[in-house]
Design a protein around this motif. Structure first.
Motif, PDB file in Angstrom:
ATOM      1  N   MET A   5       0.826  -1.207   0.000  1.00 19.63           N
ATOM      2  CA  MET A   5       0.000   0.000   0.000  1.00 19.63           C
ATOM      3  C   MET A   5       0.862   1.259   0.000  1.00 19.63           C
ATOM      4  O   MET A   5       0.550   2.239  -0.668  1.00 19.63           O
ATOM      5  CB  MET A   5      -0.938   0.001   1.207  1.00 19.63           C
ATOM      6  N   SER A  10      -0.537   5.543  -1.199  1.00 15.91           N
ATOM      7  CA  SER A  10      -1.778   5.764  -0.453  1.00 15.91           C
ATOM      8  C   SER A  10      -1.578   6.885   0.549  1.00 15.91           C
ATOM      9  O   SER A  10      -0.497   7.065   1.089  1.00 15.91           O
ATOM     10  CB  SER A  10      -2.184   4.488   0.292  1.00 15.91           C
ATOM     11  N   ASN A  11      -2.630   7.643   0.791  1.00 21.56           N
ATOM     12  CA  ASN A  11      -2.509   8.716   1.772  1.00 21.56           C
ATOM     13  C   ASN A  11      -3.414   8.503   2.975  1.00 21.56           C
ATOM     14  O   ASN A  11      -3.536   9.367   3.823  1.00 21.56           O
ATOM     15  CB  ASN A  11      -2.786  10.080   1.134  1.00 21.56           C
ATOM     16  N   LEU A  13      -4.709   5.213   5.760  1.00 14.90           N
ATOM     17  CA  LEU A  13      -4.798   3.830   6.219  1.00 14.90           C
ATOM     18  C   LEU A  13      -5.865   3.765   7.300  1.00 14.90           C
ATOM     19  O   LEU A  13      -5.922   4.643   8.160  1.00 14.90           O
ATOM     20  CB  LEU A  13      -3.472   3.359   6.825  1.00 14.90           C
ATOM     21  N   GLY A  39       0.933   9.751   5.303  1.00 15.88           N
ATOM     22  CA  GLY A  39      -0.486  10.092   5.200  1.00 15.88           C
ATOM     23  C   GLY A  39      -1.184  10.053   6.547  1.00 15.88           C
ATOM     24  O   GLY A  39      -0.559  10.142   7.605  1.00 15.88           O
TER      25      GLY A  39
END
Length: 86
Positions: A5, A10-11, A13, A39
């Protein structure tokens, strides 16, 4: 999966109990990975160390449906609750 990820940029979780059923070495690796993630992370945990080292905002949902939303570390949150008798 976390590494995959992170590679895709990705920014955000969302993680529920990220350290349950892990050994100490894996918990340490997850903790460091969460600290280094650039993120936002929304997570729930009973792990004091993760809460105190990763979280910078605590949101507690109370039984009556209200909530407490405080910026800061978990230690600061506990101190706030103690000072206000919550």
């Amino acid at each position: 999966m976390f590494s995959r990820m992170m590679m895709f940029g990705s920014n955000m979780l969302i993680i529920d109990q990220p350290t349950d059923h892990l050994d100490l070495e894996s918990i340490t690796a997850v903790n460091q990975g969460m600290q280094n993630f650039k993120g936002n992370i929304l997570f729930s945990s009973h792990d004091y160390e993760i809460l105190n080292t990763v979280a910078n905002r605590i949101i507690e949902i109370l039984p009556d449906g209200s909530f407490i939303d405080r910026p800061g570390t978990y230690e600061e949150y506990l101190e706030y609750k103690k000072e206000h008798g919550i």
